[in-house]
Write a protein that holds these residues in place. Sequence first.
Motif, short mmCIF file in Angstrom:
data_model
loop_
_atom_site.label_atom_id
_atom_site.label_comp_id
_atom_site.label_asym_id
_atom_site.label_seq_id
_atom_site.Cartn_x
_atom_site.Cartn_y
_atom_site.Cartn_z
N ASP A 9 36.25 29.34 49.18
CA ASP A 9 35.48 28.70 50.25
C ASP A 9 34.63 29.68 51.05
OD1 ASP A 9 36.55 26.20 49.60
OD2 ASP A 9 38.31 26.54 50.87
N ALA A 10 34.70 30.96 50.69
CA ALA A 10 33.88 31.96 51.38
C ALA A 10 32.42 31.82 50.96
CB ALA A 10 34.41 33.36 51.10
N ASP A 11 31.59 32.65 51.54
CA ASP A 11 30.14 32.49 51.36
C ASP A 11 29.68 33.07 50.02
OD1 ASP A 11 27.52 31.90 51.83
OD2 ASP A 11 27.23 33.35 53.44
N GLU A 12 28.99 34.20 50.03
CA GLU A 12 28.42 34.74 48.80
C GLU A 12 29.50 35.24 47.83
OE1 GLU A 12 24.06 36.20 50.40
OE2 GLU A 12 25.61 37.70 50.05
N THR A 13 29.16 35.20 46.55
CA THR A 13 30.10 35.57 45.50
C THR A 13 29.94 37.03 45.11
OG1 THR A 13 30.09 33.32 44.61
CG2 THR A 13 30.83 35.07 43.14
N VAL A 14 31.08 37.70 44.91
CA VAL A 14 31.12 39.03 44.31
C VAL A 14 31.84 38.91 42.98
CG1 VAL A 14 31.87 41.43 44.56
CG2 VAL A 14 31.19 40.13 46.58
N LEU A 15 31.24 39.41 41.92
CA LEU A 15 31.88 39.40 40.60
C LEU A 15 32.26 40.82 40.23
CD1 LEU A 15 31.34 37.29 37.56
CD2 LEU A 15 31.19 39.77 37.21
N HIS A 38 33.62 35.33 48.38
CA HIS A 38 34.15 34.60 47.22
C HIS A 38 34.13 35.55 46.03
CE1 HIS A 38 33.10 31.76 43.69
NE2 HIS A 38 34.42 31.74 43.88
N SER A 39 35.28 35.75 45.40
CA SER A 39 35.38 36.74 44.33
C SER A 39 35.71 36.08 42.99
CB SER A 39 36.46 37.78 44.65
OG SER A 39 36.11 38.53 45.79
N LEU A 40 35.01 36.51 41.95
CA LEU A 40 35.29 36.14 40.57
C LEU A 40 35.62 37.41 39.80
CD1 LEU A 40 32.35 33.64 39.91
CD2 LEU A 40 34.74 33.06 40.40
N ILE A 41 36.73 37.39 39.06
CA ILE A 41 37.21 38.59 38.37
C ILE A 41 37.56 38.22 36.93
CG2 ILE A 41 38.78 40.54 38.45
CD1 ILE A 41 39.39 39.79 41.37
N PRO A 42 36.63 38.37 36.00
CA PRO A 42 36.95 38.03 34.60
C PRO A 42 37.77 39.12 33.92
CG PRO A 42 34.68 38.79 34.80
CD PRO A 42 35.22 38.74 36.20
N ASP A 43 38.59 38.69 32.97
CA ASP A 43 39.14 39.60 31.97
C ASP A 43 38.15 39.61 30.82
OD1 ASP A 43 41.43 40.11 33.42
OD2 ASP A 43 42.72 38.78 32.25
N LEU A 44 37.54 40.75 30.55
CA LEU A 44 36.55 40.83 29.49
C LEU A 44 37.20 40.61 28.12
CD1 LEU A 44 34.49 43.87 30.82
CD2 LEU A 44 33.92 41.44 31.00
N ILE A 69 28.64 33.47 36.00
CA ILE A 69 27.93 33.47 37.28
C ILE A 69 27.18 32.16 37.47
CG2 ILE A 69 26.08 34.58 38.60
CD1 ILE A 69 26.90 37.23 37.27
N ARG A 70 26.46 31.74 36.46
CA ARG A 70 25.71 30.49 36.57
C ARG A 70 26.62 29.30 36.88
NH1 ARG A 70 22.86 32.67 32.00
NH2 ARG A 70 20.73 33.26 32.59
N ALA A 71 27.79 29.29 36.24
CA ALA A 71 28.68 28.14 36.37
C ALA A 71 29.54 28.17 37.62
CB ALA A 71 29.58 28.05 35.13
N ARG A 72 29.92 29.36 38.10
CA ARG A 72 30.96 29.42 39.11
C ARG A 72 30.61 30.17 40.39
NH1 ARG A 72 36.72 30.33 36.19
NH2 ARG A 72 37.31 30.06 38.40
N ALA A 73 29.55 30.97 40.37
CA ALA A 73 29.17 31.70 41.59
C ALA A 73 28.44 30.77 42.54
CB ALA A 73 28.29 32.88 41.23
#
Length: 257
Positions: A9-15, A38-44, A69-73
């Motif tokens: 629910d935070a503002d800008e996304t950091v991946l 807002h953080s997104l952390i993929p396992d490559l 990023i397109r789908a979830r950020a």
Amino acid sequence: MYVHEEHPDADETVLFLHGGNVAGWMWHDLAASLPDQHSLIPDLPGYGTSNAEPWTTIAEVADSVAAVIRARAHGGRAHLVGLSLGAVVGTVLVARHPDLARSAMLTGAPLQGVGTTTRVLGLAQIRLWGSPSYWRVMARVFRLPEDSVDTFVETGMGIDRVSVRRAILPQVYGGVPAVDLEGLRRTQTPMLMLAGERESKTVHRALTEVTSRAPKAVARSVPRMHHEWSAEDPELFRRVLQHWLAEREPAPELTSP
């Protein structure tokens, strides 16, 4: 591709993009400490929960991360943070998808490849990756905190060694082809390219691969730090990142490369 999420629910996304001997877990504590992001952390592919997904090429993996990023950020854009392998993927992602990156802070990217000795030693060590003792020794080498060693060992032993031997290390060790970096000339993405003061000259020399192309890229050295400085001094890393996200300028404690 598995993606861990913090503060949706935070503002800008950091991946966050992890290094080549770990998985996304290396960023979990940092992301949890940033409640305004807002953080997104993929396992490559080949790592962590994504270890059954084979690695293809750096460019294709960058494209897969771009799809995340397109789908979830938030707003379909994200700030990129990457170390080592993650910094390589992040650099190529900016070059191929500059519209998706709000900014990028990337550290320890061997964009020009590595020397023969490093290549031979790195490939030889893959034979030891099935041994818990190997990973415990590496945890000490990387100065990992004690509470992360068991996770480091578990995820290290779970890495897809076929992908590492046949694809990941040959691609990283060979250097990123110039054609995959040319898109940096067209980006207006602010980029902060970092190298620990005490890491290899190869990484320091590679900083110019970005600063010579990307109009808004700057390079800095991190005093006294080695390659895995996010674990060596997590508080320093957090401060440098927060300053970058707030100001789009290098933190004052960084020095010229």
